[in-house]
Design a protein around this motif. Structure first.
Motif, PDB file in Angstrom:
ATOM      1  N   SER A  41       0.840  -1.196   0.000  1.00 47.60           N
ATOM      2  CA  SER A  41       0.000   0.000   0.000  1.00 47.60           C
ATOM      3  C   SER A  41       0.878   1.249   0.000  1.00 47.60           C
ATOM      4  O   SER A  41       2.065   1.184   0.340  1.00 47.60           O
ATOM      5  N   ASN A  42       0.305   2.346  -0.431  1.00 49.55           N
ATOM      6  CA  ASN A  42       0.974   3.640  -0.327  1.00 49.55           C
ATOM      7  C   ASN A  42      -0.078   4.746  -0.356  1.00 49.55           C
ATOM      8  O   ASN A  42      -1.286   4.470  -0.421  1.00 49.55           O
ATOM      9  N   ASP A  43       0.364   5.985  -0.310  1.00 49.55           N
ATOM     10  CA  ASP A  43      -0.576   7.111  -0.269  1.00 49.55           C
ATOM     11  C   ASP A  43      -1.438   7.170  -1.528  1.00 49.55           C
ATOM     12  O   ASP A  43      -2.610   7.543  -1.466  1.00 49.55           O
ATOM     13  N   ARG A  44      -0.873   6.797  -2.658  1.00 53.22           N
ATOM     14  CA  ARG A  44      -1.628   6.839  -3.917  1.00 53.22           C
ATOM     15  C   ARG A  44      -2.791   5.859  -3.885  1.00 53.22           C
ATOM     16  O   ARG A  44      -3.913   6.186  -4.283  1.00 53.22           O
ATOM     17  N   ARG A  47      -4.243   4.607  -1.160  1.00 51.70           N
ATOM     18  CA  ARG A  47      -5.212   5.050  -0.155  1.00 51.70           C
ATOM     19  C   ARG A  47      -6.073   6.191  -0.691  1.00 51.70           C
ATOM     20  O   ARG A  47      -7.290   6.235  -0.440  1.00 51.70           O
ATOM     21  N   ALA A  48      -5.487   7.101  -1.459  1.00 51.39           N
ATOM     22  CA  ALA A  48      -6.258   8.211  -2.027  1.00 51.39           C
ATOM     23  C   ALA A  48      -7.259   7.714  -3.059  1.00 51.39           C
ATOM     24  O   ALA A  48      -8.419   8.155  -3.092  1.00 51.39           O
ATOM     25  N   SER A  77     -10.113   5.901  -1.302  1.00 52.72           N
ATOM     26  CA  SER A  77     -11.022   6.803  -0.580  1.00 52.72           C
ATOM     27  C   SER A  77     -12.008   7.453  -1.541  1.00 52.72           C
ATOM     28  O   SER A  77     -13.152   7.740  -1.170  1.00 52.72           O
ATOM     29  N   SER A 110      -6.579  11.852  -9.364  1.00 52.15           N
ATOM     30  CA  SER A 110      -6.236  12.087  -7.966  1.00 52.15           C
ATOM     31  C   SER A 110      -5.438  13.375  -7.853  1.00 52.15           C
ATOM     32  O   SER A 110      -4.997  13.955  -8.830  1.00 52.15           O
TER      33      SER A 110
END
Length: 231
Positions: free
Chosen positions: A128-131, A133-134, A137, A231
């Motif tokens: 996983s990473n911020d990308r 998770r964004a 969401s 994003s």
């Protein structure tokens, strides 16, 4: 969905195929409007077959379809790579093992790339990473549960129908160019779905059409989204 008010008898439409993300559900509200459900019921009352045609895996559809009081006549999943209905029809086409090995080697050389691996009953990410998770969401309540595995431990031992790396078009082209029988299809700017080069939704629709609708190209309507939000 305004096209759904068309007089299907006059148009001789025998089947309507719905994508999920951006078609049945909105990228903004993440719900299926009551008007859409009513329109689908009208199609069924007119004798029109209604089917799902999506890039999602079968296991990832329930979060949306279970909210709808609709029984669909069939499913074309994984962008055409896994097709089935409740009458016993089934057809599938997995990625070649040799190409999966190439993709795993490429991921080893690009350790920061998040990638999704799709099996019939299980879909998992390598990390996983911020990308990620964004992106997840933004799917809101239509986002499937995320699972994480080391693809080296199962991708070569389990039929894998689709692999989805979170890369842009340039890295997509690089990876596809290394494979023997792979192409990318993209419905979201954050990632691409890698499937067999000789597969895809048109072939999946053809499989289902030949077996259940009487001939190769039945009169049908295919509703799908434009590429989703960036994003």
């Amino acid at each position: 969905m305004e096209a759904m008010t068309t007089d299907t008898a006059n148009a001789d439409i025998r089947a309507v195929f719905f994508d999920i993300d951006g078609t049945l559900t909105s990228f903004t509200t993440h719900t299926v409007p009551d008007s859409t459900i009513e329109a689908i019921h009208r199609l069924q009352a007119a004798g029109v077959k209604v089917l799902i045609c999506t890039g999602r895996a079968p296991s990832q559809m329930h979060v949306v379809l279970d909210t709808m009081p609709v029984t669909f006549d069939g499913v074309v999943a994984f962008n055409g790579q896994y097709c089935f209905d409740d009458t016993g029809f089934f057809a599938s086409q997995a990625l070649d093992t040799a190409d999966i090995e190439v993709i795993l080697d490429w991921l080893d050389r690009h350790p920061d790339v998040v990638c999704n691996f799709g099996e019939k009953d299980y879909v998992y990410f390598n990390q996983s990473n911020d990308r990620l998770r964004a992106t997840w969401s933004k799917l809101g309540k239509t986002a499937p549960t995320r699972y994480f595995e080391d693809p080296r431990t199962r991708a070569l031992d389990h039929e894998t129908f689709q692999i989805s790396p979170f890369v842009g078009p340039e890295l997509e082209a690089e990876l596809v160019g290394l494979c023997r029988n792979v192409r990318g299809v993209r419905w979201h700017p954050d990632f691409t779905d890698l499937i067999p080069a000789d597969g895809g939704k048109p072939r999946g629709l053809g499989r289902r059409g030949r077996s259940r609708l009487g001939h190769v190209h039945p009169p049908a309507v295919f509703l799908r989204p434009k590429i989703g939000p960036r994003s």
